[in-house]
Design an enzyme around this catalytic site. Sequence first.
Site, PDB file in Angstrom:
ATOM      1  CB  THR A  45      -0.860   0.052   1.195  1.00  0.00           C
ATOM      2  OG1 THR A  45      -1.727  -1.320   1.305  1.00  0.00           O
ATOM      3  CG2 THR A  45      -1.983   1.037   1.028  1.00  0.00           C
ATOM      4  CE1 TYR A 133       0.358  -9.325   2.286  1.00  0.00           C
ATOM      5  CE2 TYR A 133       1.870  -7.824   1.762  1.00  0.00           C
ATOM      6  CZ  TYR A 133       0.722  -8.179   1.698  1.00  0.00           C
ATOM      7  OH  TYR A 133      -0.211  -7.356   1.007  1.00  0.00           O
ATOM      8  CE  LYS A 161      -1.210  -7.517   4.678  1.00  0.00           C
ATOM      9  NZ  LYS A 161      -0.643  -6.375   4.311  1.00  0.00           N
ATOM     10  CB  ILE A 203      -1.398  -5.687   8.080  1.00  0.00           C
ATOM     11  CG1 ILE A 203      -0.661  -6.110   9.435  1.00  0.00           C
ATOM     12  CG2 ILE A 203      -0.651  -4.694   7.186  1.00  0.00           C
ATOM     13  CD1 ILE A 203       0.652  -6.642   9.001  1.00  0.00           C
TER      14      ILE A 203
END
EC number: 4.3.3.7
Length: 293
Positions: A45, A133, A161, A203
Amino acid sequence: MLKGSIVALITPMNRDGSVDNASLERLVEFHINQGTDAIVAVGTTGESSTLAQSEHIAVVEQVVSFAAGRIAVIAGNGANATAHGVELTQKLAKTGVDAMLGVTPYYNKPSPKGIIAHYTAIANSTDIAQILYNVPGRTCLDMQPEVIAELAKVSNIIGVKEATGDVSRVAKLRALCGDDFLLYSGDDASAKDFLLLGGDGVISVANNIVPKAFKVMCDAALSGNAELAKIHDDTLRGLYGSLFCEANPIPVKWASHQLGLITNAYIRLPLTELSEQFHGLLLETMKQAQLKV
């Protein structure tokens, strides 16, 4: 604190493409004041894929400086090449971050053996906590729970994540990785259920613009109050979808600009600013989330 409501922070930019540090400081203060538990700086992001390494490190340094110990900072350290990941990790280790978040290698499609070797090499290059992740929707690589469990044996790999949206993985990961291994949702739409099933945090993209409401939802779910969590989650549900009407972080940058959180919605190519056809949709779901626009 590396549990609870964590924001996947956008990286604000000036119209000339440089990082807008004044807006970045406002964002950090905004999240501290709104009760966000931690910040991820320069992840997906945060446009990590279009920032030069020097810019990447500079943004993390600025976030750590602005945070001044008042909120935990997690730096993105994902890399497609292991050697690049090690180099970036060693440089980020000097910034004062609390942890790092590394996406799986993408495009080159490593085997499970390669994934384990990649993350182990990066983790062994520093003492700082590492978070895996898994986001197959972007990488076309789905890191299976058994691979994550093997990596959980590395002393400073502390969590994952999980952005598949498959909440059934919570129980499997907990069984394979143990109670101390941190499980984070990376999918806003399924985050409530992820937490109610035993996850440790989220997250979040939506957290950029609704941090207080998202924090309340997370706290309710983490405490096991499913009814209260649902009430708050329902208010945000339309927003979860509209923030992905185009590729992240295009919509959330536009929404942040509408709220006056950043100076403009500039985003680096090959991404472009939000198409006009989606402006009405995003404004409507922002209003549904009780945002003043």
